[in-house]
Design an enzyme around this catalytic site. Structure first.
Site, short mmCIF file in Angstrom:
data_model
loop_
_atom_site.label_atom_id
_atom_site.label_comp_id
_atom_site.label_asym_id
_atom_site.label_seq_id
_atom_site.Cartn_x
_atom_site.Cartn_y
_atom_site.Cartn_z
N ARG A 106 -2.96 7.95 5.65
CA ARG A 106 -4.36 8.11 5.23
C ARG A 106 -5.35 7.74 6.34
O ARG A 106 -6.43 8.32 6.45
CB ARG A 106 -4.60 7.23 4.01
CG ARG A 106 -5.96 7.40 3.35
CD ARG A 106 -6.15 6.39 2.24
NE ARG A 106 -5.01 6.34 1.35
CZ ARG A 106 -4.81 7.18 0.34
NH1 ARG A 106 -5.68 8.15 0.12
NH2 ARG A 106 -3.76 7.06 -0.43
N TYR A 117 0.99 -1.94 12.01
CA TYR A 117 2.29 -2.41 11.52
C TYR A 117 3.36 -2.17 12.58
O TYR A 117 3.44 -1.09 13.18
CB TYR A 117 2.70 -1.66 10.24
CG TYR A 117 1.70 -1.80 9.11
CD1 TYR A 117 1.73 -2.89 8.25
CD2 TYR A 117 0.73 -0.83 8.91
CE1 TYR A 117 0.82 -3.02 7.21
CE2 TYR A 117 -0.19 -0.95 7.87
CZ TYR A 117 -0.14 -2.04 7.03
OH TYR A 117 -1.05 -2.16 6.01
N PHE A 158 -0.24 2.91 -5.64
CA PHE A 158 -1.09 3.95 -5.05
C PHE A 158 -0.41 5.32 -5.02
O PHE A 158 -0.96 6.26 -4.45
CB PHE A 158 -1.49 3.56 -3.62
CG PHE A 158 -2.18 2.23 -3.54
CD1 PHE A 158 -3.10 1.83 -4.50
CD2 PHE A 158 -1.91 1.35 -2.50
CE1 PHE A 158 -3.73 0.60 -4.43
CE2 PHE A 158 -2.53 0.12 -2.42
CZ PHE A 158 -3.46 -0.26 -3.39
N LYS A 204 14.36 -7.38 -7.75
CA LYS A 204 14.57 -8.40 -6.71
C LYS A 204 13.25 -8.90 -6.15
O LYS A 204 13.15 -10.05 -5.71
CB LYS A 204 15.50 -7.89 -5.62
CG LYS A 204 15.08 -6.58 -4.95
CD LYS A 204 14.29 -6.78 -3.69
CE LYS A 204 13.94 -5.44 -3.06
NZ LYS A 204 13.13 -5.56 -1.85
N ASN A 252 7.12 -10.94 -0.78
CA ASN A 252 7.13 -11.39 -2.17
C ASN A 252 7.42 -12.89 -2.27
O ASN A 252 6.80 -13.60 -3.05
CB ASN A 252 8.16 -10.58 -2.97
CG ASN A 252 7.69 -9.16 -3.20
OD1 ASN A 252 6.83 -8.90 -4.02
ND2 ASN A 252 8.26 -8.22 -2.44
#
Length: 332
Positions: free
Chosen positions: A35, A52, A87, A195, A260
């Site tokens: 995007r 990234y 998204f 997980k 996470n």
């Protein structure tokens, strides 16, 4: 005929898979949609993703990177979906079932589509009429950061069509990526979602002060929760100790790269959900998955005390200290 593979998404996992595809010796054409137009211009000019895994060299033609999703999809035989699950609907909002007809769709998303409360393969099958035989799932254990460092990693490629899974697995294999195949698209996808929830639980426990001994008990109970749930949803013969299930759980619950676990640790230390999300500046898929799984499990009624405790902390604003203490009485 040379396969044409399109990546949809611009994050760290998308960048890592682009690297795998580029380092694999099989003939293929690679396309990349994202995007962010500024990021595209940067990659075209400097050959790395500015946001990234910036150490990864991007070796695909400039014209093959675009923010025109319809154009990229039209050119591809294999479409890898790699945006946050929350998204996905927005990303595909301009794409029709006709535009995806005959394409092989690969889910590299470890999450659930909100509102529909469906795993990605199920959503694609019902919303876009993609035959199950044309859907593939990429699962770990595999962190993008270690792919960037070319640390030996393993992937499982799942599809009802095992031959298709084997073909696509061969496109990802490199000297640092080993691949396995599976026919369990439902079990591997749900395990990849769950997980992340248990990694949040692991982080919360660390944040409130529990040590390694309890972490081991938590994760041994978590794999049993995963087995109970996937057996209820899709009862086939599977070995829950395989790397796509247990291995992916372990690396996500324990790794320094697990967003996470990091998110859960911040919650355990007293951060609000919003403040933790802002500070991380990355999506912790498990946050959204907790709510989705809570609603999905109303249908199946599987005993899932860890998932239930995380839901109470994140969505009912219960004290992490109290919920974790109550949870210790339910585990063995």
């Amino acid at each position: 005929m040379i396969p044409k593979v399109a990546m949809i998404g611009g994050g760290s996992w998308a960048t890592a898979i682009i690297k795998m595809l580029s380092d694999n010796f099989s003939a293929k054409e690679i396309y990349w949609w994202m995007r962010n137009a500024e990021a595209i211009t940067h990659i075209q000019k400097y050959k790395h993703n500015p946001n990234y895994l910036s150490s990864v060299e991007v070796r695909i033609p400039e014209d093959n990177i675009s923010d025109d999703i319809a154009g990229i999809i039209k050119k591809a035989d294999y479409i890898i979906l790699n945006v946050p699950a929350a998204f996905l609907k927005e990303t595909l909002s301009t794409i029709t079932p006709e535009q995806l007809k005959g394409k092989k769709i690969v889910s590299a998303i470890k999450g659930i589509v909100p509102d529909e409360n469906q795993i990605i393969g199920e959503f694609l099958h019902l919303k876009y009429n993609i035959p199950l035989d044309d859907i593939l799932v990429i699962s770990g254990p595999c962190h993008a950061e270690e792919v960037a460092l070319e640390k030996l990693s393993y992937l499982t490629i799942a599809s009802v069509n095992v031959g298709l899974a084997g073909f696509f697995a061969n496109l990802l294999s490199t000297r640092y990526i080993k691949t396995n195949v599976s026919d369990d698209i439902f079990g591997t996808e749900y395990a990849a979602v769950l997980k992340n929830i248990y990694a949040i639980a692991s982080g919360i426990c660390h944040g409130v002060g529990y040590g390694d001994n309890f972490q081991a008990v938590l994760i041994s109970n978590a794999i049993r929760e995963i087995k109970r749930f996937v057996d209820a949803v899709h009862p086939i013969t599977r070995d829950i100790k395989e790397s796509a299930y247990l291995g992916d759980l372990l690396v996500t619950a324990y790794s320094q790269f697990s967003r996470n676990r990091t998110f859960g640790n911040m919650i355990g230390k007293g951060y609000t959900v919003k403040s933790a999300q802002l500070e991380m500046n990355m999506i912790a898929e498990g946050y959204y998955a907790v709510s989705c799984m809570h609603h999905i499990n109303k249908k199946y009624k599987v005993d899932m005390p860890i998932s239930r405790a995380v839901y109470a902390i994140l969505y009912e604003k219960h004290s992490p200290h109290i919920e974790m203490r109550l949870l210790t009485e339910q585990l063995n």
